[in-house]
Scaffold this active site. Structure first.
Site, PDB file in Angstrom:
ATOM      1  N   ASP A  66       1.306  -1.618   0.041  1.00  0.00           N
ATOM      2  CA  ASP A  66       0.106  -0.037  -0.065  1.00  0.00           C
ATOM      3  C   ASP A  66       0.775   0.703   0.127  1.00  0.00           C
ATOM      4  O   ASP A  66       2.709   1.467   0.242  1.00  0.00           O
ATOM      5  CB  ASP A  66      -1.185  -0.127   1.512  1.00  0.00           C
ATOM      6  CG  ASP A  66      -0.464  -0.133   2.415  1.00  0.00           C
ATOM      7  OD1 ASP A  66       1.092  -0.505   3.063  1.00  0.00           O
ATOM      8  OD2 ASP A  66      -1.032  -1.013   3.367  1.00  0.00           O
ATOM      9  N   ASN A 132      -7.671  -2.705  14.754  1.00  0.00           N
ATOM     10  CA  ASN A 132      -8.716  -3.001  14.020  1.00  0.00           C
ATOM     11  C   ASN A 132      -8.871  -3.994  13.133  1.00  0.00           C
ATOM     12  O   ASN A 132     -10.188  -4.215  12.800  1.00  0.00           O
ATOM     13  CB  ASN A 132      -9.210  -1.695  13.642  1.00  0.00           C
ATOM     14  CG  ASN A 132      -8.482  -1.524  12.336  1.00  0.00           C
ATOM     15  OD1 ASN A 132      -8.031  -1.711  11.895  1.00  0.00           O
ATOM     16  ND2 ASN A 132      -9.972  -0.049  11.870  1.00  0.00           N
ATOM     17  N   HIS A 134      -7.330  -4.356  10.171  1.00  0.00           N
ATOM     18  CA  HIS A 134      -7.164  -3.846   8.973  1.00  0.00           C
ATOM     19  C   HIS A 134      -5.983  -4.981   8.515  1.00  0.00           C
ATOM     20  O   HIS A 134      -4.889  -4.920   9.635  1.00  0.00           O
ATOM     21  CB  HIS A 134      -7.343  -2.599   9.051  1.00  0.00           C
ATOM     22  CG  HIS A 134      -6.071  -2.156   8.808  1.00  0.00           C
ATOM     23  ND1 HIS A 134      -6.053  -1.113   9.521  1.00  0.00           N
ATOM     24  CD2 HIS A 134      -4.708  -2.175   8.285  1.00  0.00           C
ATOM     25  CE1 HIS A 134      -5.103   0.273   9.683  1.00  0.00           C
ATOM     26  NE2 HIS A 134      -4.233  -1.365   9.271  1.00  0.00           N
ATOM     27  N   GLU A 139      -9.543  -1.592   5.263  1.00  0.00           N
ATOM     28  CA  GLU A 139     -10.980  -1.289   6.474  1.00  0.00           C
ATOM     29  C   GLU A 139     -11.457  -2.299   6.518  1.00  0.00           C
ATOM     30  O   GLU A 139     -12.544  -2.736   5.847  1.00  0.00           O
ATOM     31  CB  GLU A 139     -11.136  -0.418   6.907  1.00  0.00           C
ATOM     32  CG  GLU A 139      -9.137   1.298   6.880  1.00  0.00           C
ATOM     33  CD  GLU A 139      -8.590   1.435   7.971  1.00  0.00           C
ATOM     34  OE1 GLU A 139      -8.733   0.233   8.756  1.00  0.00           O
ATOM     35  OE2 GLU A 139      -8.014   1.782   7.535  1.00  0.00           O
TER      36      GLU A 139
HETATM   37  C1  GLP Z   1      -0.321   0.302   8.588  1.00  0.00           C
HETATM   38  C2  GLP Z   1      -0.534  -0.404   7.177  1.00  0.00           C
HETATM   39  C3  GLP Z   1      -0.279  -1.634   7.397  1.00  0.00           C
HETATM   40  C4  GLP Z   1       0.275  -2.278   8.503  1.00  0.00           C
HETATM   41  C5  GLP Z   1      -0.407  -1.519   9.889  1.00  0.00           C
HETATM   42  C6  GLP Z   1       0.606  -2.040  11.471  1.00  0.00           C
HETATM   43  O1  GLP Z   1      -1.846   0.546   8.562  1.00  0.00           O
HETATM   44  N1  GLP Z   1      -1.399  -0.025   6.139  1.00  0.00           N
HETATM   45  O2  GLP Z   1       0.207  -2.602   6.193  1.00  0.00           O
HETATM   46  O3  GLP Z   1       0.061  -3.774   8.998  1.00  0.00           O
HETATM   47  O4  GLP Z   1      -0.132  -0.164   9.732  1.00  0.00           O
HETATM   48  O5  GLP Z   1       1.267  -1.212  11.924  1.00  0.00           O
HETATM   49  P1  GLP Z   1       2.607  -1.099  12.478  1.00  0.00           P
HETATM   50  O6  GLP Z   1       3.654  -1.986  12.126  1.00  0.00           O
HETATM   51  O7  GLP Z   1       2.828   0.143  13.029  1.00  0.00           O
HETATM   52  O8  GLP Z   1       1.999  -1.044  13.606  1.00  0.00           O
END
Ligand code: GLP
Length: 235
Positions: A66, A132, A134, A139
């Site tokens: 993403d 949440n 995702h 989402e």
């Molecule tokens: C973002 C990304 C996700 C990732 C998530 C968790 O929202 N788009 O791909 O899995 O963050 O992030 P973190 O690893 O910082 O908890």
């Protein structure tokens, strides 16, 4: 789908990175060519371990999950910048792909990205998970049939991710993301979740019921998933 999910419990992030490093070594030795990559703080120790290792990615093509709309590779909050900083500047890949959040026509960019990743065929996809539930930026409510698309970030995601931005108003409210079907098209999936903040999301998966309310539960429909976590009591 019964028994499709293997849970690997690790003591901490360090052991998690060691486990992933060994798994990556096996995958490369087994002929992996196309790798799906994730961003987020979870991936930082993983990429640091790869950068310090003798792993050779020079024959590998990568696809990232993403990108924020409007942020280019020169912006330290973009996922393109994250990838260059943590991995690509340290380990050469044959080819890297990240959705272009600055494209003039975002819909067209999504369609082209989907076509490219389907054509390549992802051998192994890494995933983190949002608090949440995702995955990538899919989402709650996103159909499991979704391909790469433009998405509106959930209020809770904006809250959590804005910690990386100067102020709350600087975080883009939209992003390009591989869809859930794009992710499920990978032959194998590894999801990594560290820390208590991820417990709620993993618990939804452990319940074993697919629901679009928690995108992580789409993994129940995939034949080869490994969850690496330091959380006690998750299977
Ligand atoms: C973002 C990304 C996700 C990732 C998530 C968790 O929202 N788009 O791909 O899995 O963050 O992030 P973190 O690893 O910082 O908890």
């Amino acid at each position: 789908m019964a028994n499709n999910i293997r849970y690997v419990k690790v003591a901490d992030k360090k052991e998690g990175a060691d486990v992933v490093l060994e798994r990556m070594r096996e995958e490369l030795a087994g002929g992996l060519e196309v790798l799906g990559l994730a961003t987020g703080s979870t991936m930082e120790p993983i990429y640091a371990a790869w950068a310090d290792s003798d792993l050779d990615f020079s024959g590998v093509t990568s696809f990232n999950l993403d990108e924020y709309v409007g942020l280019g590779a020169d912006n330290p909050n973009s996922y393109a910048w994250f990838m260059n900083h943590h991995l690509f500047s340290k380990k050469p890949f044959m080819e890297t792909n990240i959705p272009d959040g600055t494209a003039d026509n975002l819909k067209e960019e999504c369609e082209e990205y989907e076509a490219r990743l389907r054509d390549a065929g992802i051998d192994l996809q890494f995933l983190g998970v949002g608090e949440n539930g995702h995955i990538a930026f899919n989402e709650p409510g996103t159909p499991f049939t979704s391909n790469t698309h433009v998405t509106q970030l959930a209020e809770s995601t904006l809250g959590v991710n804005s910690q990386y931005f100067e102020d709350r108003s600087a975080i883009p409210e939209t992003a390009l993301t591989m869809g859930i079907a794009s992710i499920l098209s990978a032959k194998k999936i590894i999801l990594i979740a560290f820390g208590e903040k991820k417990r709620f999301a993993l618990e939804q998966l452990v319940k074993g019921e697919e629901t679009t309310e928690y995108p992580i539960t789409a993994l129940l429909g995939h034949p080869d998933v490994t969850i690496i976590t330091d959380l006690n009591g998750i299977k």
